[in-house]
Design an enzyme around this catalytic site. Sequence first.
Site, PDB file in Angstrom:
ATOM      1  N   ASP A 301       2.029   4.014   2.439  1.00 11.31           N
ATOM      2  CA  ASP A 301       2.270   2.650   1.967  1.00 11.31           C
ATOM      3  C   ASP A 301       2.470   2.624   0.450  1.00 11.31           C
ATOM      4  O   ASP A 301       1.883   3.414  -0.289  1.00 11.31           O
ATOM      5  CB  ASP A 301       1.065   1.782   2.341  1.00 11.31           C
ATOM      6  CG  ASP A 301       1.273   0.316   2.016  1.00 11.31           C
ATOM      7  OD1 ASP A 301       2.223  -0.266   2.560  1.00 11.31           O
ATOM      8  OD2 ASP A 301       0.496  -0.231   1.207  1.00 11.31           O
ATOM      9  N   GLU A 344       7.174   4.313   2.599  1.00  7.65           N
ATOM     10  CA  GLU A 344       7.497   2.886   2.455  1.00  7.65           C
ATOM     11  C   GLU A 344       7.726   2.672   0.960  1.00  7.65           C
ATOM     12  O   GLU A 344       6.791   2.489   0.203  1.00  7.65           O
ATOM     13  CB  GLU A 344       6.360   2.021   2.995  1.00  7.65           C
ATOM     14  CG  GLU A 344       6.677   0.526   3.049  1.00  7.65           C
ATOM     15  CD  GLU A 344       6.287  -0.214   1.788  1.00  7.65           C
ATOM     16  OE1 GLU A 344       7.021  -1.147   1.406  1.00  7.65           O
ATOM     17  OE2 GLU A 344       5.259   0.121   1.167  1.00  7.65           O
TER      18      GLU A 344
END
Length: 633
Positions: A301, A344
């Site tokens: 993330d 991401e």
Amino acid sequence: MTYTTIIESFHQGHAIDSYKLFGAHFAYEAKEGVRFTVYAPNAKEVQIIGGFNGWDGENHLMERTTDTGVWSLFIPGLKEWETYKYRITSWDGKILDKSDPYAFYSETRPQTASKIVNLDEIVWKDQKWMKQRTKNIDKPMNIYEVHAGSWKRYEDGQWFNYLELEKQLIPYVKEKGFTHIELMPLGEHPFDGSWGYQAIGYFSCTSRYGNPKEFAHFVDACHRNGIGVIMDMVPVHFVKDSHGLREFDGKPVYEYKNPSDANSQWGTCNFDLWSEEVRSFLISSAGFWCDVYHIDGIRIDAVANMIFWEGNKDRGTNDGALTFMRRMNYYLNKEYPSVMLIAEDSSDYPKVTQSPLDSGLGFDYKWDLGWMNDTLSYYARDPIYRKYHHNNLSFSMAYFYSEKFILPLSHDEVVHGKKTIVDRMWGDYDQKFSQVRNLYIYMMTHPGKKLSFMGNELGMFREFDESRECDWFLLNYPRHDSFLRFYEDLNKIYLHHECLSKNDYDNKSFKWIDADNADQSIYSFYRESKDEILVTILNMTPVALEEFKLGVPYKGTYTELINSERDIYDGCNMCNFKPIRSKKDKMNNLENSIHVRLAPFGGIILRFDKTTLKETKKPVKPTRTKETKNVHK
């Protein structure tokens, strides 16, 4: 690895398995018991407290085994599931009760103690899956992103546990045509509303949905049913809760020492990615999920917030974080070569999916957030004005081959007032569904692997809320039930036609037929494999076209594989029911052309069988010589 080797590797920032030393491990040292090991370099004293000693650690003082701050103690007779913490006396005399950074299990919030668990007892039956597993570069990958606590719930509103998810989620994703489940972070976290992205336990599988052995059973069942499991991980920042990593031994250990760098924009602490011990901690966390739980992919993330300080390009690159990512991906790829590493990343930083040996970051895939933003903004526009923004949908192919991209319509796109995917479409209720069907045909035939968040397939109008399950009641309504049928049929077309996945990252597999028809707002392209081509035609206006002329690459017959406006999908049924024969009539710089019926907001996939191009010759009867006659006799 020996104790000494792991310690050396840990302090050098190269450990991928430091969890084999740190934490609470069952051992036999004259007697059966548990050995605890913790890193607390600034501590004056460390005790182990728990339910087994009345939370009084006077008789359980840990020994400082190295001058670098590693503490250890063996306690005989301890049983599985016992609770414990470390009671640390800091350099200035403060008493801190801390959860174990390497805890393998924890109490359910709001309780905060760590728990002893024997992970060696996990039994696996997924040997066939593990042997055949790959990174799926030349395979279909259709990911179903799931928040485990709100996909479905029991009637009383309680979460499904891992075993109930096993019984219901796995059959669902198989039936609907998904290849992988991506789980939002399952590391232990104190606040439900963070969805796991503000973690406190980087080795502790959250107790909300069951214990670690039950989670392993869920993963094993996924594998035995041909479903991969991807885990979200957050090596950027961690929560500030007093029992966690923040100022672990009275001073910064896991966070930056400079407060301006340590404090994140989310009200959390940023990991000090220049620290060798922190690098080993995080690399080992990723290795732990791959090793202990057989995870098939790790999605990292907020990569942009590691590449640039606080994600701000003006502050420049965080070179320590770049070193960390390259090192992590190098070791994970070396130790677990079939595990996918996914970024991401919202930045335009180059070489994210290239090897660290070639100055890349070493990820296997990157989320194409540019594609997502351009696509959703286009479909939200009034069709009258779409011709002025025609390159919103064609632009992605201008950069697509610079990285290995995944096309995501994730949880981030259906929260915080953004509206859901179907509700972001322009128009009234009927027009929204016509266009969202069109959108998914575009997505599934565009190069790149696919990801969609739970509930997207239901046509939900309510944004994601972690406290409520998906709106399954919508399937009682024909429009939503028909949409789910369309979604399933489209997924299965994606899975069964290799030209949509086999050569995703080879520019020979994708060709525009017409990327520039802005006046009519129509896009057309085709995907090609050895034996077939699939032609995609997308009408982005409410104008029906009975005779739309289109160039095609081969002479022959084109058959409609799926039409987003079929009546079974609750469409207007303006389809091409009969095979379409091409004519030698030049169009779109191609020698042959066809005429198709194109419904308002219609999306079409046509199939051409390339094997019909092969010349068929009658087998030649072998000449019977004198020798062969004798053989036959």
